[in-house]
Write a protein that holds these residues in place. Structure first.
Motif, PDB file in Angstrom:
ATOM      1  N   SER A 169       0.855  -1.189   0.000  1.00 55.16           N
ATOM      2  CA  SER A 169       0.000   0.000   0.000  1.00 55.16           C
ATOM      3  C   SER A 169       0.887   1.235   0.000  1.00 55.16           C
ATOM      4  O   SER A 169       1.734   1.402   0.887  1.00 55.16           O
ATOM      5  N   PHE A 170       0.691   2.098  -0.999  1.00 49.89           N
ATOM      6  CA  PHE A 170       1.561   3.252  -1.177  1.00 49.89           C
ATOM      7  C   PHE A 170       0.850   4.545  -0.780  1.00 49.89           C
ATOM      8  O   PHE A 170      -0.173   4.922  -1.364  1.00 49.89           O
ATOM      9  N   PHE A 171       1.393   5.185   0.238  1.00 50.89           N
ATOM     10  CA  PHE A 171       1.010   6.533   0.653  1.00 50.89           C
ATOM     11  C   PHE A 171      -0.487   6.624   0.981  1.00 50.89           C
ATOM     12  O   PHE A 171      -1.005   5.785   1.709  1.00 50.89           O
ATOM     13  N   GLY A 172      -1.175   7.653   0.470  1.00 47.63           N
ATOM     14  CA  GLY A 172      -2.551   7.908   0.887  1.00 47.63           C
ATOM     15  C   GLY A 172      -2.574   8.772   2.140  1.00 47.63           C
ATOM     16  O   GLY A 172      -1.542   9.218   2.646  1.00 47.63           O
ATOM     17  N   ARG A 173      -3.764   8.990   2.653  1.00 44.82           N
ATOM     18  CA  ARG A 173      -3.900   9.854   3.825  1.00 44.82           C
ATOM     19  C   ARG A 173      -4.807   9.222   4.870  1.00 44.82           C
ATOM     20  O   ARG A 173      -5.550   8.286   4.597  1.00 44.82           O
ATOM     21  N   LYS A 174      -4.701   9.775   6.068  1.00 48.77           N
ATOM     22  CA  LYS A 174      -5.709   9.529   7.100  1.00 48.77           C
ATOM     23  C   LYS A 174      -6.676  10.701   6.993  1.00 48.77           C
ATOM     24  O   LYS A 174      -7.438  10.788   6.050  1.00 48.77           O
ATOM     25  N   SER A 175      -6.636  11.638   7.942  1.00 51.51           N
ATOM     26  CA  SER A 175      -7.382  12.876   7.761  1.00 51.51           C
ATOM     27  C   SER A 175      -6.623  13.739   6.768  1.00 51.51           C
ATOM     28  O   SER A 175      -5.419  13.541   6.565  1.00 51.51           O
ATOM     29  N   PRO A 176      -7.302  14.711   6.121  1.00 45.42           N
ATOM     30  CA  PRO A 176      -6.574  15.582   5.192  1.00 45.42           C
ATOM     31  C   PRO A 176      -5.400  16.259   5.897  1.00 45.42           C
ATOM     32  O   PRO A 176      -5.549  16.856   6.955  1.00 45.42           O
ATOM     33  N   GLY A 177      -4.229  16.124   5.329  1.00 48.84           N
ATOM     34  CA  GLY A 177      -3.043  16.721   5.922  1.00 48.84           C
ATOM     35  C   GLY A 177      -2.223  15.750   6.745  1.00 48.84           C
ATOM     36  O   GLY A 177      -1.083  16.034   7.097  1.00 48.84           O
ATOM     37  N   THR A 178      -2.793  14.575   7.091  1.00 47.50           N
ATOM     38  CA  THR A 178      -2.042  13.545   7.812  1.00 47.50           C
ATOM     39  C   THR A 178      -1.760  12.416   6.839  1.00 47.50           C
ATOM     40  O   THR A 178      -2.651  11.624   6.513  1.00 47.50           O
ATOM     41  N   LEU A 179      -0.524  12.346   6.351  1.00 51.68           N
ATOM     42  CA  LEU A 179      -0.196  11.447   5.248  1.00 51.68           C
ATOM     43  C   LEU A 179       0.488  10.179   5.745  1.00 51.68           C
ATOM     44  O   LEU A 179       1.210  10.189   6.745  1.00 51.68           O
ATOM     45  N   ASN A 180       0.243   9.101   5.019  1.00 49.24           N
ATOM     46  CA  ASN A 180       0.841   7.813   5.341  1.00 49.24           C
ATOM     47  C   ASN A 180       2.172   7.648   4.620  1.00 49.24           C
ATOM     48  O   ASN A 180       2.417   8.255   3.570  1.00 49.24           O
ATOM     49  N   ALA A 181       3.018   6.783   5.179  1.00 51.77           N
ATOM     50  CA  ALA A 181       4.174   6.280   4.439  1.00 51.77           C
ATOM     51  C   ALA A 181       3.672   5.089   3.626  1.00 51.77           C
ATOM     52  O   ALA A 181       2.540   5.073   3.161  1.00 51.77           O
ATOM     53  N   CYS A 182       4.467   4.083   3.456  1.00 55.88           N
ATOM     54  CA  CYS A 182       4.060   2.884   2.729  1.00 55.88           C
ATOM     55  C   CYS A 182       4.046   1.700   3.692  1.00 55.88           C
ATOM     56  O   CYS A 182       4.785   1.673   4.680  1.00 55.88           O
ATOM     57  N   ALA A 183       3.195   0.734   3.404  1.00 53.30           N
ATOM     58  CA  ALA A 183       3.100  -0.444   4.267  1.00 53.30           C
ATOM     59  C   ALA A 183       2.741  -1.652   3.424  1.00 53.30           C
ATOM     60  O   ALA A 183       2.144  -1.531   2.351  1.00 53.30           O
ATOM     61  N   SER A 184       3.101  -2.823   3.920  1.00 50.24           N
ATOM     62  CA  SER A 184       2.712  -4.074   3.269  1.00 50.24           C
ATOM     63  C   SER A 184       1.909  -4.903   4.256  1.00 50.24           C
ATOM     64  O   SER A 184       2.090  -4.804   5.471  1.00 50.24           O
ATOM     65  N   ILE A 185       1.006  -5.727   3.726  1.00 51.45           N
ATOM     66  CA  ILE A 185       0.252  -6.649   4.559  1.00 51.45           C
ATOM     67  C   ILE A 185       0.338  -8.030   3.931  1.00 51.45           C
ATOM     68  O   ILE A 185       0.155  -8.191   2.715  1.00 51.45           O
ATOM     69  N   ASP A 186       0.670  -9.016   4.735  1.00 55.81           N
ATOM     70  CA  ASP A 186       0.795 -10.394   4.270  1.00 55.81           C
ATOM     71  C   ASP A 186      -0.601 -10.986   4.126  1.00 55.81           C
ATOM     72  O   ASP A 186      -1.392 -10.964   5.073  1.00 55.81           O
ATOM     73  N   ILE A 187      -0.934 -11.513   2.941  1.00 55.40           N
ATOM     74  CA  ILE A 187      -2.296 -11.999   2.706  1.00 55.40           C
ATOM     75  C   ILE A 187      -2.580 -13.289   3.473  1.00 55.40           C
ATOM     76  O   ILE A 187      -3.748 -13.681   3.606  1.00 55.40           O
ATOM     77  N   ASN A 188      -1.551 -13.941   3.988  1.00 49.79           N
ATOM     78  CA  ASN A 188      -1.751 -15.172   4.758  1.00 49.79           C
ATOM     79  C   ASN A 188      -1.797 -14.911   6.260  1.00 49.79           C
ATOM     80  O   ASN A 188      -2.658 -15.433   6.967  1.00 49.79           O
ATOM     81  N   THR A 189      -0.876 -14.073   6.757  1.00 52.95           N
ATOM     82  CA  THR A 189      -0.773 -13.855   8.205  1.00 52.95           C
ATOM     83  C   THR A 189      -1.341 -12.514   8.658  1.00 52.95           C
ATOM     84  O   THR A 189      -1.506 -12.290   9.856  1.00 52.95           O
ATOM     85  N   LEU A 190      -1.603 -11.600   7.712  1.00 51.03           N
ATOM     86  CA  LEU A 190      -2.062 -10.231   7.984  1.00 51.03           C
ATOM     87  C   LEU A 190      -1.025  -9.411   8.745  1.00 51.03           C
ATOM     88  O   LEU A 190      -1.342  -8.378   9.334  1.00 51.03           O
ATOM     89  N   GLN A 191       0.225  -9.861   8.724  1.00 51.61           N
ATOM     90  CA  GLN A 191       1.286  -9.083   9.353  1.00 51.61           C
ATOM     91  C   GLN A 191       1.556  -7.830   8.524  1.00 51.61           C
ATOM     92  O   GLN A 191       1.622  -7.880   7.298  1.00 51.61           O
TER      93      GLN A 191
END
Length: 702
Positions: free
Chosen positions: A481-503
């Motif tokens: 998952s690349f970037f995106g936001r939470k509330s406007p002005g609060t931006l995310n970095a990048c994250a990965s989620i394992d489709i088997n373990t949800l880690q």
């Protein structure tokens, strides 16, 4: 009050059967049946008992409206020191409601300024129909007050409450002390001969005439009559009688109306249903659904000249860039699709019965202020010689079938999400803003759809967090998952989620990497690269920054050609051979683009090329895009400059040939709103549409 203005049906399957035939008769008959039901409901509503309830509901719109106006004023959108005196408490509305009332107040301010300009230094009258707790007279400057007789008219119950508030609020009563009072049964009038309040049902023209005469309204003086979302609540015959009364009573007058149009597209259907649910249906909108039909109506009823502009045109072309920037800074706002849709569905209309020099001056000023105006002249009424814009007839009407996709449980309504196909069987939908358990919020719940049997699994036991307007791609057993936001002005970095373990694992957290949202990205299989382009980097700034990453999401230092797309957001990116295809988006001036760019990812210096099309692509943003063989398909999107929402566009990436298709506005009994949605390809002729729409405000009422 906010509601979801999105797909009530969260999953739709669309099949494309190319032909030149019109939209299938099933869809047309559903639209016809729905309109028949609406018209029958309106006829029933004319009965006396229903009429009384409707009148109460319409009066109730005043209470909601004044609270929204005060919210907007308190935040600095518009300067009005007197509105606050008509409420006992403050309520903070959502940014989209505040903006809706701001543009409404600016439109009426424009009408007042035009009127006082063309009748410079002359004594005039202003009649405010359905005035409610409007405070326009109180904020007029002394010069205008001295040469104006201002008359507020509304139901007796509303005017009694307004008068009572004026009597107890010093800021108001120091400007207005009645010297004459008249009453007849429940109807009444009070005046100081510069400002009058009349309590009467304006459909009762005999009583209204009597009360106007008692407060010394002069039929011969130039008069501006204001209908701020008022006449639209009346049935056609009642409304036309009021318009006819205006023309019978006043010898020289201008009628200014602010109301809704375009009831038949997806947004318009939600709008109409909203008002019907509140008990104050829009009773004339289907008879006069467009700007053209509205101006022709007023000319047909007797005005010499009628002209109008929609609020999108008003906001984009009349208000200055500095004013846009000022509004953008008042509060975080990331609902541009809803804002532009709302503005496109409201008009400011003027019906003029004035000397020719006044009409000429009025027309020339509006023609200077706006890029286009719709108008109708009485002498040309039968010649179809008005300045009307036709629908885009370049669009073809194919047989496109929309159908609800069957699932074992309700799919959450959402927009600003990402949907990704896993193993040709499962569609994972991550993030977005939507409705769960009746609440509107940013969504953490991941929904996994089995496309073989329609089964839906909801995953909550993960730590991915809130992602809105992000992008996703698969890498082995991970979803990145690349970037995106939470509330406007609060931006995310990048994250990965394992489709088997949800880690969940965060990556690319380096502050030097430009965080963003409403960007676009794609994975190029032939070069094993992920390309990310554009997006918002702040609430008022987009970028044309391009990133190149490995398939695992790690950044690759890269060089790109000097020629490149300009700053934009809400575009689409698709892989085509060794290239990335960029389509559409909205530019920094908030105008959509129809540009198609190709990025060659096979060279050390990746080269951008503007693709030349053979035919017009309707500009759009917040659409979806897919490539099948050598064809780019663009579905939906937003463009408030067009007369209908963008449909389905087919672009041949070899020849550049373009075909624009019209799509239905309904799926079964549900409206179709195609922006901020996602598509997943089933096969070469079938898309699965997931979610879409936006966070809908109450269309200028609440």
């Amino acid at each position: 009050m906010e509601t979801m203005n999105g797909q009530e049906i969260a999953l739709v399957r669309i099949r494309i059967i190319e032909s030149d035939k019109s939209v299938d008769s099933t869809t047309a008959s559903v639209v016809h049946r729905k309109r028949q039901k609406m018209e029958e409901a309106f006829r029933i509503n004319q009965r006396k008992s229903r009429k009384a309830r409707n009148d109460v509901a319409v009066q109730g719109t005043n209470d909601s409206s004044i609270l929204s106006k005060v919210s907007m004023v308190k935040l600095g959108y518009f300067n009005d020191l007197f509105l606050r005196e008509f409420v006992d408490k403050d309520v903070r509305r959502s940014p989209s409601i505040n903006r809706g009332y701001y543009i409404r107040m600016k439109a009426l301010e424009y009408a007042l300024n035009m009127f006082y300009t063309v009748y410079d230094q002359k004594e005039v009258q202003i009649v405010n129909l359905g005035a409610g707790f409007d405070a326009t007279w109180f904020r007029l400057d002394d010069e205008r007050k001295q040469r104006t007789h201002f008359i507020d008219i509304d139901f007796p119950e509303v005017m009694q409450r307004k008068l009572a508030l004026i009597e107890v609020r010093s800021r108001l009563n120091e400007q207005f002390e009645p010297i004459h009072t008249y009453s007849s049964l429940e109807n009444f009038a009070v005046t100081n001969e510069k400002y009058s309040l009349i309590g009467v049902d304006m459909r009762d023209s005999l009583t209204l005439n009597t009360l106007l005469q008692t407060v010394k309204v002069d039929e011969t003086k130039p008069t501006l009559l204001i209908s701020e979302v008022v006449l639209t609540y009346m049935g056609r015959s009642s409304c036309n009688r009021v318009i006819q009364w205006i023309l019978d009573f006043f010898q020289e007058c201008i009628l200014c109306t602010y109301e809704q149009i375009l009831p038949d597209d997806g947004f318009g259907q939600v709008m109409v249903a909203h008002f019907a649910k509140l008990g104050s249906p829009l009773k004339c909108i289907h008879q006069y659904p467009t700007s053209e039909s509205q101006v022709q109506r007023y000319t047909y009823l007797g005005f010499d000249f009628s002209l109008c502009v929609n609020m999108h045109n008003f906001y984009r072309n009349y208000l200055s860039t500095d004013e846009h920037n000022r509004i953008d800074k008042l509060e975080p706002f990331d609902e541009i699709e809803e804002w532009q849709s709302k503005c496109a569905h409201y008009i400011l209309l003027f019906g003029l019965r004035t000397p020719s020099n006044i009409s000429k001056q009025w027309f020339e000023q509006m023609n200077q202020d706006f890029t286009s105006i719709i108008y109708s002249k009485k002498e040309n009424l039968n010649n179809n010689n008005n300045n009307s814009c036709s629908l885009n007839d370049e669009q073809v009407k194919p047989n496109i079938q929309f159908e609800i996709y069957p699932t074992t449980m309700t799919y959450a309504q959402r927009f600003g999400h990402q949907s990704i196909l896993i193993d040709e069987k499962y569609v994972w939908t991550i993030g977005g803003f939507g409705t769960v358990d009746g609440r509107h919020r940013r969504l953490k719940t991941i929904e996994v759809l089995n496309i073989d049997n329609g089964d839906i699994q909801r995953l909550d036991n993960h730590l991915l967090g809130e992602y809105v307007f992000h992008t996703c791609h698969r890498s082995d057993n991970l979803i990145l998952s690349f970037f995106g936001r939470k509330s406007p002005g609060t931006l995310n970095a990048c994250a990965s989620i394992d489709i088997n373990t949800l880690q969940v694992t965060n990556f690319n957290e380096d502050e030097k990497i430009l965080r963003r949202w409403r960007h676009c990205s794609c994975y190029i299989k032939e070069t094993n690269k992920i390309i990310i382009f554009g997006g918002y980097i702040s609430m008022s700034k987009s970028t044309n920054d391009t990133l190149c990453l490995q398939s695992n999401g790690q950044l690759i230092p890269s060089q790109f050609s000097q020629t490149r797309p300009t700053n934009r957001h809400s575009a689409c990116f698709n892989a085509y051979k060794h290239m990335a295809v960029l389509s559409g988006g909205i530019l920094e001036n908030d105008e959509p683009t129809n540009e198609i760019w190709l990025l060659d990812t096979s060279k050390d210096i990746m080269n951008w090329t503007l693709f030349q099309t053979n035919g017009r692509v309707i500009p759009r943003y917040s659409h979806s895009a897919d490539i099948i063989d050598d064809t780019l398909w663009l579905l939906g999107g937003m463009n408030a400059n067009e007369r209908r929402p963008p449909g389905l566009c087919k672009i041949n990436l070899i020849t550049g040939e373009v075909i624009e298709y019209i799509i239905p506005t309904m799926c079964g009994e549900q409206p179709i709103i195609l922006y901020n949605h996602q598509t997943v390809l089933f096969n070469k002729t079938t898309f699965l549409i997931l979610g879409g729409g936006g966070n809908c405000f109450s269309f200028g009422m609440i």
